[in-house]
Design an enzyme around this catalytic site. Structure first.
Site, PDB file in Angstrom:
ATOM      1  N   GLN A 103      37.113  38.807  41.009  1.00  8.21           N
ATOM      2  CA  GLN A 103      36.469  40.029  41.487  1.00  8.21           C
ATOM      3  C   GLN A 103      35.772  39.761  42.826  1.00  8.21           C
ATOM      4  O   GLN A 103      35.350  40.688  43.499  1.00  8.21           O
ATOM      5  CB  GLN A 103      35.423  40.526  40.494  1.00  8.21           C
ATOM      6  CG  GLN A 103      35.970  40.855  39.129  1.00  8.21           C
ATOM      7  CD  GLN A 103      34.851  41.119  38.143  1.00  8.21           C
ATOM      8  OE1 GLN A 103      34.357  42.240  38.017  1.00  8.21           O
ATOM      9  NE2 GLN A 103      34.416  40.080  37.465  1.00  8.21           N
ATOM     10  N   VAL A 105      35.175  38.731  46.656  1.00  7.93           N
ATOM     11  CA  VAL A 105      35.888  39.045  47.901  1.00  7.93           C
ATOM     12  C   VAL A 105      35.655  37.953  48.950  1.00  7.93           C
ATOM     13  O   VAL A 105      36.098  38.070  50.078  1.00  7.93           O
ATOM     14  CB  VAL A 105      35.439  40.421  48.442  1.00  7.93           C
ATOM     15  CG1 VAL A 105      35.770  41.525  47.443  1.00  7.93           C
ATOM     16  CG2 VAL A 105      33.949  40.448  48.773  1.00  7.93           C
ATOM     17  N   HIS A 121      39.518  42.813  43.758  1.00  6.01           N
ATOM     18  CA  HIS A 121      38.743  43.765  44.564  1.00  6.01           C
ATOM     19  C   HIS A 121      38.927  43.544  46.061  1.00  6.01           C
ATOM     20  O   HIS A 121      38.105  43.981  46.859  1.00  6.01           O
ATOM     21  CB  HIS A 121      37.250  43.663  44.210  1.00  6.01           C
ATOM     22  CG  HIS A 121      36.926  44.126  42.831  1.00  6.01           C
ATOM     23  ND1 HIS A 121      35.868  43.615  42.101  1.00  6.01           N
ATOM     24  CD2 HIS A 121      37.539  45.024  42.020  1.00  6.01           C
ATOM     25  CE1 HIS A 121      35.828  44.210  40.913  1.00  6.01           C
ATOM     26  NE2 HIS A 121      36.833  45.066  40.830  1.00  6.01           N
ATOM     27  N   CYS A 154      39.917  50.393  65.082  1.00  4.84           N
ATOM     28  CA  CYS A 154      41.312  50.063  64.810  1.00  4.84           C
ATOM     29  C   CYS A 154      42.048  49.852  66.136  1.00  4.84           C
ATOM     30  O   CYS A 154      42.021  50.734  67.008  1.00  4.84           O
ATOM     31  CB  CYS A 154      41.961  51.203  64.033  1.00  4.84           C
ATOM     32  SG  CYS A 154      43.736  51.013  63.807  1.00  4.84           S
ATOM     33  N   CYS A 157      44.870  52.741  66.545  1.00  3.02           N
ATOM     34  CA  CYS A 157      44.632  54.180  66.795  1.00  3.02           C
ATOM     35  C   CYS A 157      43.259  54.444  67.399  1.00  3.02           C
ATOM     36  O   CYS A 157      42.937  55.593  67.721  1.00  3.02           O
ATOM     37  CB  CYS A 157      44.782  54.965  65.488  1.00  3.02           C
ATOM     38  SG  CYS A 157      43.423  54.674  64.325  1.00  3.02           S
ATOM     39  N   GLY A 193      31.239  33.709  35.012  1.00  4.25           N
ATOM     40  CA  GLY A 193      30.307  34.155  36.049  1.00  4.25           C
ATOM     41  C   GLY A 193      30.425  35.622  36.393  1.00  4.25           C
ATOM     42  O   GLY A 193      30.324  36.011  37.553  1.00  4.25           O
ATOM     43  N   SER A 195      29.172  39.666  35.025  1.00  2.00           N
ATOM     44  CA  SER A 195      28.333  40.470  34.121  1.00  2.00           C
ATOM     45  C   SER A 195      29.201  41.374  33.270  1.00  2.00           C
ATOM     46  O   SER A 195      28.714  42.063  32.376  1.00  2.00           O
ATOM     47  CB  SER A 195      27.348  41.313  34.955  1.00  2.00           C
ATOM     48  OG  SER A 195      28.078  42.200  35.815  1.00  2.00           O
ATOM     49  N   ASN A 219      28.809  32.255  31.130  1.00  2.00           N
ATOM     50  CA  ASN A 219      27.935  33.076  31.964  1.00  2.00           C
ATOM     51  C   ASN A 219      26.480  32.692  31.733  1.00  2.00           C
ATOM     52  O   ASN A 219      26.126  32.230  30.646  1.00  2.00           O
ATOM     53  CB  ASN A 219      28.152  34.567  31.654  1.00  2.00           C
ATOM     54  CG  ASN A 219      27.719  35.451  32.806  1.00  2.00           C
ATOM     55  OD1 ASN A 219      28.201  35.301  33.937  1.00  2.00           O
ATOM     56  ND2 ASN A 219      26.773  36.343  32.542  1.00  2.00           N
TER      57      ASN A 219
END
Ligand code: BV8
Ligand code: ZN
Length: 258
Positions: A103, A105, A121, A154, A157, A193, A195, A219
């Site tokens: 999860q 990033v 994610h 970007c 564009c 690790g 929740s 955990n």
């Protein structure tokens, strides 16, 4: 020393496992200095992470949301993978069929050399065109720190860029979802690790149990799935994973079954 009996039972199961799937959350990167989402460090300035990680927050104030991501990118860039990442990277080479669903990033599992990482994610090191312009790829790597301008634009564009992560209220990439729910059919599933409060990631543990996997949680604190899994160990991921790994390295590792 964590409950030696529980460690032995996990070592025994892993010693005879062919397929192992691991789900990790922010607790695995805590020892590296990356703030968790819901702990006391889950705030930035006066904001809760969850209030910023939404498309609505970005639409309302892209500058503020990018300041938060810029701060996280700069912080994470100075963090290193630690013991928990290292053990899991070694397990990705040890087991015939290993999947790590994260999860997180932060990219620390990849930097530790872990094979077959599924980024549930997304990645803070990728960007996407906010308006989804035709010429831009769906997402691309951008590790520039700091961005010359915030919010960044970007190159295809001229519109806004957004972080390449999944925000609250956004769907998980269907291909990622599919691969993850296939991976829960395994011999041993470990949730480490996390929740276990964010869905659909949090539902993977029970999906693994329903698929017949031996399910283990590691955990610092109890979670909504603790009582539903085969084993739930309370303690630091880096400590417990090292103990399990030491058990696996002993000749003819054995113990009572789970
Ligand atoms: C979706 C990327 C639908 C961004 C993140 C009510 C009920 C159920 C679900 C919902 C609901 N209301 C809304 C929802 C859906 C929502 C959700 O689950 N909300 C929760 C908060 C209730 N989910 C979504 O919106 C998801 N999408 O449902 O889409 C849909 C479908 C189709 C089409 C359109 C829409 C998308 C969720 C993704 C959100 N993005 N991150 C970014 O990072 O910037 S989630 C965010 O939370 C991080 O990725 C983080 O990893 C993740 C989970 O948190 P944890 O990793 O578990 O971190 P946390 O701090 O919570 O816990 C850390 C744990 O580690 C603690 O327990 C701590 O004790 C422990 N720990 C600390 N140190 C250690 C340790 N453990 C061991 N060792 C240590 N050393
Ligand atoms: Zn664009």
């Amino acid at each position: 020393m964590q409950d030696a009996n529980a460690i032995d039972r996990i070592v025994k199961k892993l010693s005879s496992a062919r397929s192992v799937t691991v789900l990790t959350g922010a607790g695995v990167s805590a020892a590296s200095g990356v703030p968790t989402f819901r702990g006391k460090d889950g705030r930035w300035k006066s904001y809760r992470a969850e209030s910023l990680a939404t498309p609505e927050a970005f639409a309302e104030n892209p500058q503020l949301v990018w300041e938060w991501y810029q701060w996280r990118r700069q912080l994470i860039a100075n963090c290193e993978p630690k013991k928990a990442h290292e053990v899991l990277a070694s397990w990705s080479r040890r087991f015939d069929d290993f999947t790590l669903i994260t999860q997180n990033v932060d990219g620390l599992h990849e930097r530790a050399g872990t094979g077959n990482v599924i980024r549930f994610h997304g990645s803070i090191w990728e960007v996407r065109c906010w308006s989804g312009c035709r010429d831009a790829p769906d997402r691309w790597l951008n590790e520039i720190i700091p961005f010359p301008e915030v919010p960044p634009h970007c190159p295809y564009c001229g519109g806004l860029l957004r972080p390449g992560v999944v925000w609250f209220g956004e769907g998980i990439d269907p291909e990622i979802l599919e691969r993850s729910f296939v991976a829960v059919t395994c011999d041993v599933f470990l949730a480490i690790g996390t929740s276990s409060r964010v869905h659909p990631a949090a539902s993977l543990s029970n999906a693994a149990k329903a698929a017949g996997a031996t399910t283990v949680e590691i955990n610092l604190e109890p979670t909504p799935v603790s009582s539903q899994l085969n084993l739930s160990l309370e303690g630091a991921a880096e400590t417990i994973l090292e103990q399990i790994d030491q058990g696996l390295s002993k000749p003819n590792a054995f113990g009572k079954g789970i």
